[in-house]
Design a protein around this motif. Structure first.
Motif, PDB file in Angstrom:
ATOM      1  N   THR A 162      -0.151   0.474  -8.955  1.00  0.00           N
ATOM      2  CA  THR A 162      -0.403  -0.944  -8.681  1.00  0.00           C
ATOM      3  C   THR A 162       0.001  -1.293  -7.250  1.00  0.00           C
ATOM      4  OG1 THR A 162      -0.120  -1.590 -10.992  1.00  0.00           O
ATOM      5  CG2 THR A 162       0.188  -3.308  -9.347  1.00  0.00           C
ATOM      6  N   THR A 163       1.158  -0.807  -6.817  1.00  0.00           N
ATOM      7  CA  THR A 163       1.614  -1.062  -5.449  1.00  0.00           C
ATOM      8  C   THR A 163       0.630  -0.504  -4.439  1.00  0.00           C
ATOM      9  OG1 THR A 163       3.928  -0.984  -6.175  1.00  0.00           O
ATOM     10  CG2 THR A 163       3.510  -0.719  -3.819  1.00  0.00           C
ATOM     11  N   ILE A 164       0.164   0.720  -4.679  1.00  0.00           N
ATOM     12  CA  ILE A 164      -0.781   1.351  -3.756  1.00  0.00           C
ATOM     13  C   ILE A 164      -2.100   0.579  -3.719  1.00  0.00           C
ATOM     14  CG2 ILE A 164      -2.229   3.409  -3.474  1.00  0.00           C
ATOM     15  CD1 ILE A 164       0.219   5.070  -4.296  1.00  0.00           C
ATOM     16  N   LYS A 165      -2.569   0.128  -4.866  1.00  0.00           N
ATOM     17  CA  LYS A 165      -3.815  -0.659  -4.894  1.00  0.00           C
ATOM     18  C   LYS A 165      -3.656  -1.975  -4.149  1.00  0.00           C
ATOM     19  CE  LYS A 165      -5.940   1.288  -9.042  1.00  0.00           C
ATOM     20  NZ  LYS A 165      -6.402   1.042 -10.426  1.00  0.00           N
ATOM     21  N   LEU A 166      -2.472  -2.558  -4.202  1.00  0.00           N
ATOM     22  CA  LEU A 166      -2.223  -3.786  -3.450  1.00  0.00           C
ATOM     23  C   LEU A 166      -2.210  -3.501  -1.944  1.00  0.00           C
ATOM     24  CD1 LEU A 166       0.527  -5.321  -5.745  1.00  0.00           C
ATOM     25  CD2 LEU A 166      -1.710  -6.343  -5.276  1.00  0.00           C
ATOM     26  N   LEU A 167      -1.626  -2.382  -1.549  1.00  0.00           N
ATOM     27  CA  LEU A 167      -1.642  -2.010  -0.132  1.00  0.00           C
ATOM     28  C   LEU A 167      -3.080  -1.869   0.369  1.00  0.00           C
ATOM     29  CD1 LEU A 167       1.178   0.715   0.068  1.00  0.00           C
ATOM     30  CD2 LEU A 167       1.304  -1.638   0.881  1.00  0.00           C
ATOM     31  N   MET A 168      -3.953  -1.316  -0.485  1.00  0.00           N
ATOM     32  CA  MET A 168      -5.345  -1.083  -0.100  1.00  0.00           C
ATOM     33  C   MET A 168      -6.246  -2.280  -0.403  1.00  0.00           C
ATOM     34  SD  MET A 168      -5.397   1.827   1.329  1.00  0.00           S
ATOM     35  CE  MET A 168      -7.162   2.086   1.414  1.00  0.00           C
ATOM     36  N   ASN A 169      -5.652  -3.399  -0.844  1.00  0.00           N
ATOM     37  CA  ASN A 169      -6.391  -4.605  -1.207  1.00  0.00           C
ATOM     38  C   ASN A 169      -7.454  -4.328  -2.269  1.00  0.00           C
ATOM     39  OD1 ASN A 169      -6.868  -7.382  -1.073  1.00  0.00           O
ATOM     40  ND2 ASN A 169      -8.518  -7.139   0.418  1.00  0.00           N
ATOM     41  N   LEU A 170      -7.098  -3.479  -3.220  1.00  0.00           N
ATOM     42  CA  LEU A 170      -7.957  -3.214  -4.371  1.00  0.00           C
ATOM     43  C   LEU A 170      -7.555  -4.091  -5.556  1.00  0.00           C
ATOM     44  CD1 LEU A 170      -8.113   0.674  -4.137  1.00  0.00           C
ATOM     45  CD2 LEU A 170      -9.812  -0.977  -3.337  1.00  0.00           C
TER      46      LEU A 170
ATOM     47  N   VAL B 110      -6.017   9.091  -0.683  1.00  0.00           N
ATOM     48  CA  VAL B 110      -6.323  10.105  -1.690  1.00  0.00           C
ATOM     49  C   VAL B 110      -5.909   9.569  -3.053  1.00  0.00           C
ATOM     50  CG1 VAL B 110      -5.958  12.479  -2.443  1.00  0.00           C
ATOM     51  CG2 VAL B 110      -5.937  11.943  -0.001  1.00  0.00           C
ATOM     52  N   TYR B 111      -6.894   9.295  -3.911  1.00  0.00           N
ATOM     53  CA  TYR B 111      -6.637   8.766  -5.243  1.00  0.00           C
ATOM     54  C   TYR B 111      -6.124   9.859  -6.176  1.00  0.00           C
ATOM     55  CZ  TYR B 111      -9.590   4.683  -4.045  1.00  0.00           C
ATOM     56  OH  TYR B 111     -10.128   3.557  -3.466  1.00  0.00           O
ATOM     57  N   ASP B 112      -5.650   9.422  -7.351  1.00  0.00           N
ATOM     58  CA  ASP B 112      -5.233  10.381  -8.364  1.00  0.00           C
ATOM     59  C   ASP B 112      -6.425  10.917  -9.145  1.00  0.00           C
ATOM     60  OD1 ASP B 112      -5.777   7.997  -9.623  1.00  0.00           O
ATOM     61  OD2 ASP B 112      -4.177   8.180 -11.110  1.00  0.00           O
TER      62      ASP B 112
ATOM     63  N   GLU C 103      -3.958   7.298  10.822  1.00  0.00           N
ATOM     64  CA  GLU C 103      -2.571   7.082  11.256  1.00  0.00           C
ATOM     65  C   GLU C 103      -1.629   6.982  10.062  1.00  0.00           C
ATOM     66  OE1 GLU C 103      -2.214   3.856  14.256  1.00  0.00           O
ATOM     67  OE2 GLU C 103      -4.408   3.989  14.289  1.00  0.00           O
ATOM     68  N   LEU C 104      -2.172   6.544   8.930  1.00  0.00           N
ATOM     69  CA  LEU C 104      -1.402   6.408   7.696  1.00  0.00           C
ATOM     70  C   LEU C 104      -2.139   7.149   6.590  1.00  0.00           C
ATOM     71  CD1 LEU C 104       0.807   5.138   5.859  1.00  0.00           C
ATOM     72  CD2 LEU C 104      -0.659   3.108   5.685  1.00  0.00           C
ATOM     73  N   LEU C 105      -1.427   8.010   5.888  1.00  0.00           N
ATOM     74  CA  LEU C 105      -1.994   8.737   4.763  1.00  0.00           C
ATOM     75  C   LEU C 105      -1.309   8.256   3.490  1.00  0.00           C
ATOM     76  CD1 LEU C 105      -3.973  11.030   4.006  1.00  0.00           C
ATOM     77  CD2 LEU C 105      -2.080  12.645   4.305  1.00  0.00           C
ATOM     78  N   ILE C 106      -2.103   7.694   2.564  1.00  0.00           N
ATOM     79  CA  ILE C 106      -1.587   7.199   1.289  1.00  0.00           C
ATOM     80  C   ILE C 106      -2.149   8.083   0.181  1.00  0.00           C
ATOM     81  CG2 ILE C 106      -1.545   5.279  -0.338  1.00  0.00           C
ATOM     82  CD1 ILE C 106      -1.738   3.361   1.979  1.00  0.00           C
ATOM     83  N   MET C 107      -1.262   8.666  -0.608  1.00  0.00           N
ATOM     84  CA  MET C 107      -1.693   9.609  -1.630  1.00  0.00           C
ATOM     85  C   MET C 107      -1.078   9.244  -2.971  1.00  0.00           C
ATOM     86  SD  MET C 107      -1.536  13.191   0.475  1.00  0.00           S
ATOM     87  CE  MET C 107       0.244  13.156   0.579  1.00  0.00           C
ATOM     88  N   ASP C 108      -1.952   9.096  -3.966  1.00  0.00           N
ATOM     89  CA  ASP C 108      -1.516   8.760  -5.323  1.00  0.00           C
ATOM     90  C   ASP C 108      -1.685   9.998  -6.200  1.00  0.00           C
ATOM     91  OD1 ASP C 108      -0.744   7.492  -7.613  1.00  0.00           O
ATOM     92  OD2 ASP C 108      -2.427   6.116  -7.708  1.00  0.00           O
TER      93      ASP C 108
END
Length: 294
Positions: free
Chosen positions: A52-60, A89-91, A157-162
């Protein structure tokens, strides 16, 4: 035109009083930041709020309170510019199943100004990804490698991985960790790495965010955890009040007790002769916090 700050020691992500509510679950308010040049491990049990936190960061997902700034910009007001600078990178894979790996890259690439086809093909070769295979023919692990190749090929510049290592074998997981270590050598970049395989974070993480029931319980550097935290073990008759007050998640058995302390030095100064102090893993820290909250 919105301008962004590009300073090496800037917080690449700054989250302030972030909230999201669902029926039966509330996330936040959360406050944390991600600094350039570091890998942050994001840990917690299933349903704690990581995705949920990651989706909020990505405005999903629509946030109901607070603020998110990425690269110094609001992640909603400057959504397009922000997302072009993030590798995500999604789960699980959301790619078109009938397309080949090569065709997927040709469709994906034009959305990113810094897309590098040669870099993509290099990552694909490193991961043994056949460019001619259709996405639906790939295993879960190979789909994850395809997602990672796409994410890295536009020089984010930022890599977000779930949960990026879900479905990967031990060798592939180590290869991913090596890539992250190379990626972060550019100290203008940052990584947010959500995973339940905390042994991976033991190897590469600089900072740790531990979330449970929508609240952050731990937000500190990995070095600080290993310097200050300790597993404490000994016979039951050594579990005196001064020691017990320093422990989290104490477990007792016929053979003795074990628990976690946040203050290794203070416990050591109690001079209890049959007490053993051991360095914990991140998984053990999480488990003892869980035990305390039961």
């Amino acid at each position: 035109m919105t301008t962004s700050i590009n300073v090496a020691d800037e917080d690449i992500v700054a989250v302030t009083d972030l909230e999201k509510k669902f029926q039966g679950f509330t996330l936040g308010p959360l406050n944390f930041s991600l600094r350039r040049g570091y890998i942050t491990g994001f840990i917690g049990p299933n349903g704690a709020g990581k995705t949920t936190t990651i989706k909020l960061l990505m405005n999903l997902l629509h946030r109901e309170g607070g603020a998110i700034r990425i690269f110094g910009q609001d992640n909603i007001e400057s959504e397009l510019d922000v997302k072009r600078r993030i590798g995500f990178v999604y789960d699980e894979s959301f790619l078109y199943e009938d397309l080949t790996v090569s065709r997927t890259a040709r469709i994906f690439g034009p959305h990113y100004p810094k897309w590098n086809q040669t870099a993509f093909e290099s990552y694909a070769k490193r991961f043994d990804l056949s460019l001619n295979k259709r996405v639906k023919e790939l295993s879960r692990g190979m789909k994850m490698k395809l997602n990672l190749s796409l994410a890295l090929a536009h020089d984010p510049e930022l890599l977000i991985m779930d949960e990026p290592t879900s479905g990967l074998d031990v060798v592939s997981r180590q290869e991913l960790l090596d890539i992250l270590s190379d990626f972060i050598q550019d100290e203008n970049r940052a990584v947010l790495f959500s995973t339940h395989i905390t042994s991976d974070l033991d190897k590469v993480a600089d900072y740790v965010l531990f979330i449970r029931d929508g609240q952050i319980l731990l937000n500190t550097s990995k070095d600080e955890i290993f310097e200050n935290y300790a597993l404490v073990k000994g016979p039951i008759d050594e579990l005196v009040s001064d020691l017990n007050s320093q422990l989290i998640g104490v477990r007792k058995s016929a053979y003795g007790f074990d628990g976690l302390t946040k203050n290794r030095t203070k416990v050591a100064r109690l001079n209890l002769p049959r007490i053993v102090l051991e360095r914990p893993t991140l998984e053990q820290v999480m488990l003892y916090f869980e035990e305390e909250l039961k």
